[in-house]
Design a protein around this motif. Structure first.
Motif, short mmCIF file in Angstrom:
data_model
loop_
_atom_site.label_atom_id
_atom_site.label_comp_id
_atom_site.label_asym_id
_atom_site.label_seq_id
_atom_site.Cartn_x
_atom_site.Cartn_y
_atom_site.Cartn_z
N ALA A 80 0.84 -1.20 0.00
CA ALA A 80 0.00 0.00 0.00
C ALA A 80 0.87 1.25 0.00
O ALA A 80 1.92 1.30 0.65
N ASP A 127 0.81 5.75 -0.04
CA ASP A 127 0.10 7.02 0.14
C ASP A 127 0.24 7.79 -1.16
O ASP A 127 1.11 8.64 -1.31
N PHE A 128 -0.62 7.49 -2.12
CA PHE A 128 -0.42 7.99 -3.48
C PHE A 128 -0.78 9.46 -3.64
O PHE A 128 -0.30 10.10 -4.57
N ASP A 129 -1.62 9.98 -2.76
CA ASP A 129 -1.97 11.40 -2.87
C ASP A 129 -1.21 12.26 -1.87
O ASP A 129 -1.43 13.47 -1.81
N ASP A 137 -5.14 6.34 -3.32
CA ASP A 137 -4.30 5.35 -2.65
C ASP A 137 -4.57 3.94 -3.17
O ASP A 137 -3.64 3.14 -3.33
N ASN A 192 -9.96 6.11 0.04
CA ASN A 192 -9.16 6.98 -0.81
C ASN A 192 -8.87 6.28 -2.14
O ASN A 192 -8.06 5.35 -2.20
N SER A 242 -1.74 1.81 -5.03
CA SER A 242 -1.33 0.59 -4.34
C SER A 242 -1.46 -0.62 -5.24
O SER A 242 -0.58 -1.51 -5.24
N ARG A 261 -2.18 5.86 4.38
CA ARG A 261 -2.42 4.84 3.35
C ARG A 261 -3.82 4.29 3.59
O ARG A 261 -4.02 3.41 4.41
N ASP A 262 -4.78 4.83 2.89
CA ASP A 262 -6.18 4.49 3.12
C ASP A 262 -6.74 3.78 1.89
O ASP A 262 -7.04 4.43 0.88
#
Length: 339
Positions: free
Chosen positions: A193, A195-197, A210, A207, A214, A202-203
């Motif tokens: 996973a 934290d893409f934003d 994310d 989200n 992921s 890391r949701d």
């Protein structure tokens, strides 16, 4: 104590029939201690999680009838539908920026990411109704066939909850303990996973950015090869030997071996390319497909060839439908067309 004994007796009666009786006693201190040591989880935290969990006989029953037991033509009809294709197009349109960024960052196609989310949770709409804590507890300590795997995931869930600030007793997921839009097991959530934003969390439940990043990261770390083929229908010019059908997900045969056995492809690879032969049931008999490395990568997400083919065919249908939109958003140069 009497009430607990009565509950255990009821569970013993209602558990599904298996090869051997299923124990209903709680895991021993020795079992929890060994698990805590192997997974580097504080024993007190593991004990607390086990004490809060409950044995759920429905989970054991569901494990006896997985969807992958269906023939291909029935399994396909569950996932490669016009409704899911059009929902995938809408998801791509609504999340175009994040999907494009994921393509450029991880070199994994937007259509594949979208299809995974479509097959797993209908793009986040169906993330599961089972308590993850109870599912993993039940399978980790009362499902002997794969107890080691699920006990490890139970311990990983405890660690995940601590790291991400998750309330374990409120998490919902699949009957096998997978969670979020991409249905990650706890160990996969911890490892893959992202934290893409960049919001500091890391949701994978709420989200979409994310979840997209992921899934892309998962495929990148498992060796997805950008622009390489995935799987192709084959014509059998001779009777196909059962020994050629790939039982394991890895591509272990050379294309030359299948060619010599009478298989033909519209776009054959080099003779030494490692491939896997699939036989998928149609209503009127088998259909043959030759899978390559990227199909194996899809099967790292789920080992079933039916799952891999459903994801692939859904991705292609979404991609075609997306490209046919009157004014699809412009794509970066990296986007390569079909998978």
């Amino acid at each position: 104590m009497l009430r607990r004994a009565s509950r255990l007796l009821l569970l013993a009666v209602t558990l599904p029939a298996m090869a051997a009786p299923v124990a209903t006693a709680p895991p021993s201190m020795a079992t929890l201690t060994t698990l805590a040591e192997r997974q580097a989880v504080p024993l007190a935290d593991l004990q607390a999680a086990a004490g809060a969990a409950r044995l759920n006989p429905e989970i054991l029953a569901l494990m006896q009838r997985p969807w992958e037991a269906k023939p291909w033509y029935q399994y396909r009809a569950l996932f490669v539908t016009e409704q899911r294709i059009q929902a995938g197009v809408r998801f791509w349109q609504e999340n175009h920026a994040q999907l494009s960024q994921a393509e450029q960052t991880y070199r994994v196609p937007a259509a594949l990411i979208t299809a995974i989310l479509g097959v797993e949770t209908a793009y986040g709409k169906q993330m599961g109704r089972h308590g993850v804590l109870d599912s993993l507890y039940t399978l980790g300590f009362y499902y002997p066939e794969r107890a080691d795997f699920f006990a490890k995931e139970f311990a990983q869930l405890v660690l995940l909850g601590q790291e991400e600030g998750l309330s374990l007793q409120t998490l919902k997921g699949s009957y096998a303990g997978a969670m979020g839009m991409g249905q990650f097991m706890p160990s996969s959530y911890r490892h893959y996973a992202v934290d893409f934003d960049g919001d500091g969390k890391r949701d994978l439940f709420n989200n979409k950015a994310d979840a997209i990043g992921s899934v892309a990261n998962y495929f990148a770390e498992h060796g997805w090869r950008w622009q390489e083929p995935v799987v192709e229908p084959a014509e059998a010019t001779l009777p196909v030997a059962e020994s050629l059908i790939g039982k394991a997900p890895e591509p272990t045969l050379s294309w030359q071996t299948l060619f010599d056995a009478g298989l033909r492809l519209a776009t054959p690879p080099d003779a030494n390319t490692r491939v896997r032969l699939l036989a998928l049931d149609k209503a009127d008999g088998p259909s043959y497909w030759v899978a390559r490395h990227n199909f194996y990568v899809i099967n790292r997400y789920n080992r079933s060839p039916l799952y891999g083919m459903a994801v692939y065919q859904l991705s292609q249908a979404i991609q075609d439908a997306y490209a046919a939109q009157p004014s699809p958003p412009s794509q970066p140069d990296l986007v390569a067309g079909r998978l």
